[in-house]
Design a protein around this motif. Structure first.
Motif, PDB file in Angstrom:
ATOM      1  N   LEU A   6       0.744  -1.329  -0.081  1.00  0.00           N
ATOM      2  CA  LEU A   6       0.018  -0.021   0.109  1.00  0.00           C
ATOM      3  C   LEU A   6       0.976   1.308  -0.052  1.00  0.00           C
ATOM      4  O   LEU A   6       1.966   1.285   0.645  1.00  0.00           O
ATOM      5  N   ASP A   7       0.398   2.135  -0.926  1.00  0.00           N
ATOM      6  CA  ASP A   7       1.094   3.636  -0.721  1.00  0.00           C
ATOM      7  C   ASP A   7       0.202   4.669  -0.787  1.00  0.00           C
ATOM      8  O   ASP A   7      -1.035   4.341  -1.631  1.00  0.00           O
ATOM      9  N   THR A   8       0.154   5.714  -0.472  1.00  0.00           N
ATOM     10  CA  THR A   8      -0.393   6.961  -0.694  1.00  0.00           C
ATOM     11  C   THR A   8       0.299   8.008  -0.926  1.00  0.00           C
ATOM     12  O   THR A   8       1.434   8.246  -0.502  1.00  0.00           O
ATOM     13  N   GLU A   9      -0.358   9.124  -1.747  1.00  0.00           N
ATOM     14  CA  GLU A   9       0.030  10.308  -1.820  1.00  0.00           C
ATOM     15  C   GLU A   9      -0.715  11.327  -1.432  1.00  0.00           C
ATOM     16  O   GLU A   9      -1.869  11.344  -1.289  1.00  0.00           O
ATOM     17  N   THR A  10      -0.086  12.447  -0.867  1.00  0.00           N
ATOM     18  CA  THR A  10      -0.922  13.534  -0.180  1.00  0.00           C
ATOM     19  C   THR A  10      -0.720  15.011  -0.578  1.00  0.00           C
ATOM     20  O   THR A  10       0.240  15.273  -1.504  1.00  0.00           O
ATOM     21  N   THR A  11      -1.522  15.773   0.062  1.00  0.00           N
ATOM     22  CA  THR A  11      -1.321  17.365  -0.412  1.00  0.00           C
ATOM     23  C   THR A  11      -0.240  17.872   0.464  1.00  0.00           C
ATOM     24  O   THR A  11       0.259  19.037   0.318  1.00  0.00           O
ATOM     25  N   GLY A  12       0.124  17.194   1.386  1.00  0.00           N
ATOM     26  CA  GLY A  12       1.211  17.652   2.497  1.00  0.00           C
ATOM     27  C   GLY A  12       1.575  16.589   3.358  1.00  0.00           C
ATOM     28  O   GLY A  12       1.091  15.577   3.449  1.00  0.00           O
ATOM     29  N   LEU A  13       2.574  16.847   4.229  1.00  0.00           N
ATOM     30  CA  LEU A  13       2.886  16.047   5.216  1.00  0.00           C
ATOM     31  C   LEU A  13       2.176  15.860   6.387  1.00  0.00           C
ATOM     32  O   LEU A  13       2.035  14.749   6.851  1.00  0.00           O
ATOM     33  N   SER A  14       1.607  16.869   6.832  1.00  0.00           N
ATOM     34  CA  SER A  14       0.956  16.929   8.404  1.00  0.00           C
ATOM     35  C   SER A  14      -0.500  16.836   8.322  1.00  0.00           C
ATOM     36  O   SER A  14      -1.152  17.599   7.588  1.00  0.00           O
ATOM     37  N   ILE A  15      -1.314  16.015   8.848  1.00  0.00           N
ATOM     38  CA  ILE A  15      -2.561  16.138   8.988  1.00  0.00           C
ATOM     39  C   ILE A  15      -3.008  17.155  10.025  1.00  0.00           C
ATOM     40  O   ILE A  15      -4.138  17.695   9.961  1.00  0.00           O
ATOM     41  N   VAL A  22      -4.481  12.311  -1.962  1.00  0.00           N
ATOM     42  CA  VAL A  22      -4.718  12.652  -3.207  1.00  0.00           C
ATOM     43  C   VAL A  22      -4.698  11.202  -4.157  1.00  0.00           C
ATOM     44  O   VAL A  22      -5.321  11.090  -5.018  1.00  0.00           O
ATOM     45  N   GLU A  23      -4.245  10.109  -3.465  1.00  0.00           N
ATOM     46  CA  GLU A  23      -3.935   8.985  -4.472  1.00  0.00           C
ATOM     47  C   GLU A  23      -3.669   7.752  -3.381  1.00  0.00           C
ATOM     48  O   GLU A  23      -3.128   7.824  -2.479  1.00  0.00           O
ATOM     49  N   ILE A  24      -4.325   6.576  -3.562  1.00  0.00           N
ATOM     50  CA  ILE A  24      -4.347   5.428  -3.064  1.00  0.00           C
ATOM     51  C   ILE A  24      -3.922   4.458  -4.037  1.00  0.00           C
ATOM     52  O   ILE A  24      -4.528   4.206  -5.017  1.00  0.00           O
ATOM     53  N   GLY A  25      -2.862   3.351  -3.894  1.00  0.00           N
ATOM     54  CA  GLY A  25      -2.403   2.547  -4.480  1.00  0.00           C
ATOM     55  C   GLY A  25      -2.061   1.273  -3.808  1.00  0.00           C
ATOM     56  O   GLY A  25      -1.556   1.457  -2.594  1.00  0.00           O
ATOM     57  N   CYS A  26      -2.695   0.076  -4.204  1.00  0.00           N
ATOM     58  CA  CYS A  26      -2.459  -1.071  -3.419  1.00  0.00           C
ATOM     59  C   CYS A  26      -2.676  -2.272  -4.485  1.00  0.00           C
ATOM     60  O   CYS A  26      -3.179  -2.498  -5.641  1.00  0.00           O
ATOM     61  N   ILE A  27      -1.419  -3.272  -4.185  1.00  0.00           N
ATOM     62  CA  ILE A  27      -1.178  -4.405  -5.039  1.00  0.00           C
ATOM     63  C   ILE A  27      -1.293  -5.365  -4.139  1.00  0.00           C
ATOM     64  O   ILE A  27      -0.516  -5.685  -3.001  1.00  0.00           O
ATOM     65  N   GLU A  28      -2.003  -6.609  -4.438  1.00  0.00           N
ATOM     66  CA  GLU A  28      -2.334  -7.513  -3.490  1.00  0.00           C
ATOM     67  C   GLU A  28      -1.017  -8.704  -3.785  1.00  0.00           C
ATOM     68  O   GLU A  28      -0.876  -9.110  -5.019  1.00  0.00           O
ATOM     69  N   LEU A  29      -0.797  -9.216  -2.850  1.00  0.00           N
ATOM     70  CA  LEU A  29       0.243 -10.283  -2.896  1.00  0.00           C
ATOM     71  C   LEU A  29      -0.456 -11.680  -2.285  1.00  0.00           C
ATOM     72  O   LEU A  29      -1.136 -11.568  -1.012  1.00  0.00           O
ATOM     73  N   ASN A  30      -0.085 -12.855  -3.043  1.00  0.00           N
ATOM     74  CA  ASN A  30      -0.557 -14.153  -2.236  1.00  0.00           C
ATOM     75  C   ASN A  30       0.516 -15.070  -2.248  1.00  0.00           C
ATOM     76  O   ASN A  30       1.246 -15.383  -3.183  1.00  0.00           O
ATOM     77  N   ASP A  31       1.034 -15.279  -1.030  1.00  0.00           N
ATOM     78  CA  ASP A  31       2.363 -15.941  -0.811  1.00  0.00           C
ATOM     79  C   ASP A  31       3.498 -15.325  -1.503  1.00  0.00           C
ATOM     80  O   ASP A  31       4.232 -16.086  -1.984  1.00  0.00           O
ATOM     81  N   LEU A  32       3.752 -13.856  -1.440  1.00  0.00           N
ATOM     82  CA  LEU A  32       4.604 -13.130  -1.882  1.00  0.00           C
ATOM     83  C   LEU A  32       4.636 -12.811  -3.275  1.00  0.00           C
ATOM     84  O   LEU A  32       5.293 -12.232  -3.991  1.00  0.00           O
ATOM     85  N   ILE A  33       3.378 -13.625  -3.889  1.00  0.00           N
ATOM     86  CA  ILE A  33       3.452 -13.504  -5.639  1.00  0.00           C
ATOM     87  C   ILE A  33       2.249 -12.367  -5.791  1.00  0.00           C
ATOM     88  O   ILE A  33       1.181 -12.543  -5.378  1.00  0.00           O
ATOM     89  N   PRO A  34       2.618 -11.376  -6.541  1.00  0.00           N
ATOM     90  CA  PRO A  34       1.556 -10.512  -6.970  1.00  0.00           C
ATOM     91  C   PRO A  34       0.499 -11.156  -7.854  1.00  0.00           C
ATOM     92  O   PRO A  34       0.921 -11.765  -8.761  1.00  0.00           O
ATOM     93  N   THR A  35      -0.697 -10.744  -7.370  1.00  0.00           N
ATOM     94  CA  THR A  35      -2.044 -11.426  -8.024  1.00  0.00           C
ATOM     95  C   THR A  35      -2.175 -10.212  -9.151  1.00  0.00           C
ATOM     96  O   THR A  35      -1.698  -9.063  -9.339  1.00  0.00           O
ATOM     97  N   ALA A 152       1.503   6.473  -6.684  1.00  0.00           N
ATOM     98  CA  ALA A 152       1.228   5.442  -5.499  1.00  0.00           C
ATOM     99  C   ALA A 152       1.507   3.811  -6.410  1.00  0.00           C
ATOM    100  O   ALA A 152       2.155   2.874  -5.833  1.00  0.00           O
ATOM    101  N   LEU A 153       0.851   3.549  -7.508  1.00  0.00           N
ATOM    102  CA  LEU A 153       1.013   2.122  -8.044  1.00  0.00           C
ATOM    103  C   LEU A 153       2.562   1.839  -8.389  1.00  0.00           C
ATOM    104  O   LEU A 153       2.906   0.991  -8.133  1.00  0.00           O
ATOM    105  N   ILE A 154       3.294   2.964  -8.994  1.00  0.00           N
ATOM    106  CA  ILE A 154       4.483   2.317  -9.344  1.00  0.00           C
ATOM    107  C   ILE A 154       5.320   2.319  -8.053  1.00  0.00           C
ATOM    108  O   ILE A 154       6.139   1.290  -7.984  1.00  0.00           O
TER     109      ILE A 154
END
Length: 223
Positions: A6-15, A22-35, A152-154
């Motif tokens: 999981l990774d996010t990008e934001t408008t700045g550092l502090s909430i 501004v962006e959410i990216g997620c890649i699923e792994l199954n037993d360490l193998i990307p699905t 995020a996805l990269i």
């Protein structure tokens, strides 16, 4: 085990300064193998992007103003990560922003109990050495040339490769009883740096192999 890089990008550092995702990216792994399962979205943060954040990811206010709000993707996102371990580089940052978004919607915050922070793994493994994602890609010879800006996805794709190396498993253990291994697309680009497709021999190939071995053993190679 299913995990989510999981990774996010934001408008700045502090909430505390009102910055949003501004962006959410997620890649699923199954037993360490990307699905093939991914989650990705750009978000309208309903505020301006700071100059420093714009330099990092390049997402303008104009572009983001046309995107969905977090409230519109929240349920889909939570369903995607449900019952999966989260793998995040500098997890404190991403979790704080995600939990801020959830709190604004009156939702329960994400726990850090089932989270792997690759920044902590890297600092434990290489004390005193640079542990940014770029530095780890360089250490493990992971091609990061596409990372001209943070997206995020990269970043998820790169982190998946770094994570496997941090665990000292350059090739994940495949479950050979799982027929789906033959159908899995195991990397998000054309250069499979870590994984190999399982190719089973045909009955004819097995027969020819046995005949070859039988004939070869009859020969005396020392004469």
């Amino acid at each position: 085990m299913k995990e989510v890089i999981l990774d996010t990008e934001t408008t700045g550092l502090s909430i505390s300064e009102g910055h949003r995702i501004v962006e959410i990216g997620c890649i699923e792994l199954n037993d360490l193998i990307p699905t093939q399962n991914k989650f990705h979205c750009y978000l309208n943060p309903e505020r301006k992007v700071s100059e420093k954040a714009l330099e990092v990811h390049g997402y303008t206010d104009e572009f983001l103003s046309t995107q969905k709000k977090f409230s519109e993707v929240m349920d889909e996102f939570l369903k995607f990560i449900e019952n999966k371990r989260l793998v995040i580089h500098n997890a404190e940052f991403d979790l704080s922003h995600l939990n801020n978004e959830l709190a604004l919607m009156g939702k329960k915050k994400l726990s850090n109990e089932n989270v792997v922070d690759t920044l902590v793994l890297a600092r434990d493994k290489f004390p005193g050495s640079p542990t940014s994602l770029d530095a780890l890609c360089k250490r493990y010879r992971v091609d990061s040339s596409k990372r001209t800006q943070h997206t995020a996805l990269i970043d998820c794709d790169l982190l998946a490769k770094v994570y496997i190396n941090l665990l000292d498993q350059k090739e994940p253990t495949l479950n050979f009883k799982n027929e789906d291994n033959e159908k899995t697309i195991i990397n998000s680009n054309s250069k499979n740096q870590y994984f190999k497709k399982v190719i089973r021999p045909t009955e004819e190939e097995l027969k020819l192999h046995k005949e070859y071995l039988k004939n070869s053993l009859k020969k005396n190679f020392f004469n």
